[in-house]
Design a protein around this motif. Sequence first.
Motif, short mmCIF file in Angstrom:
data_model
loop_
_atom_site.label_atom_id
_atom_site.label_comp_id
_atom_site.label_asym_id
_atom_site.label_seq_id
_atom_site.Cartn_x
_atom_site.Cartn_y
_atom_site.Cartn_z
N SER A 1 0.94 -1.09 0.25
CA SER A 1 -0.19 0.07 0.18
C SER A 1 0.84 1.03 0.04
O SER A 1 2.19 0.98 0.14
N PRO A 2 0.28 2.53 -0.05
CA PRO A 2 1.22 3.66 -0.17
C PRO A 2 2.06 3.80 1.00
O PRO A 2 3.21 4.60 1.07
N HIS A 3 1.57 3.33 2.33
CA HIS A 3 2.45 3.43 3.41
C HIS A 3 2.68 2.25 4.05
O HIS A 3 3.06 2.06 5.54
N GLN A 4 2.78 1.01 3.38
CA GLN A 4 2.81 -0.43 4.02
C GLN A 4 3.80 -1.05 2.98
O GLN A 4 3.55 -1.10 2.01
N ALA A 5 5.00 -1.74 3.58
CA ALA A 5 5.70 -2.59 2.81
C ALA A 5 6.23 -3.80 3.31
O ALA A 5 6.40 -3.77 4.64
#
Length: 250
Positions: free
Chosen positions: A131-135
């Motif tokens: 997601s844009p803020h999770q890796a």
Amino acid sequence: MDLETRHLRQLLSNAQQLPEVLLLKQSTTSTNDDVREIAQNGIKTILVCSEMQTQGRGQHQRTWISPVGNIYLSTLLETRTALDGRLALEIGLNVLQSPSLKALKHLQIKWPNDLYSPQGKWGGILVEPISPHQAIVGIGLNLMPLPPDQIDQQTTSVMQLGVQYPNRIQIISEIYLAIQQAGQWFDHGCYNLAARFNHYAAFMDQNVHFEQVKGPISGVFRGISDDGSVNLETAQGLVNVYQGRLRLAD
């Protein structure tokens, strides 16, 4: 619970960084895939480690050789800042500061995600955004020399670099904490990133080839800028490159 798991849980608990799910495996297909599956259940803090992987992968889906005895770990990292390529650089820098490693000489990072030294590659980092803020962050670390018949590049190991008896569980805990610390550096704007990275940059001021989608480019590697891009001095002037693969010129 086995002794190694208990020891690792204690180390991370002492650091107040014990994840909700902590798994030590003898073998798995891919620790990144394991974390991805666990994260689908809504769990936010995860650490999966394995003694070997049967389908390990690196950047651009390249095969990651994963024989028994080294460190293969993955975790889930959430950031307040939208993810970009600087995160892998911060992870590399923080790994080099791990207590078990920071006294070793000539440790380097090869842009963008190889743990390196003049003797060759000794580890790698894979950041897979979900997601844009999770890796999902995966790290492979060579504790011991790799079998020569299984590799296609120059490699080395933590033992060969000077850690005579590497403590696998201790190093796993340090790497996990380094990833969390890297997330904090990233969320605080990667302060002074270029100067910090260029201090450890492999191939600094050497002739290199840069392989990218729109075609290869050659020049002298002049480190990176604060936005994480490569500074390449070419016959046409200084060029900034954001994606691709860096290697020494033949």
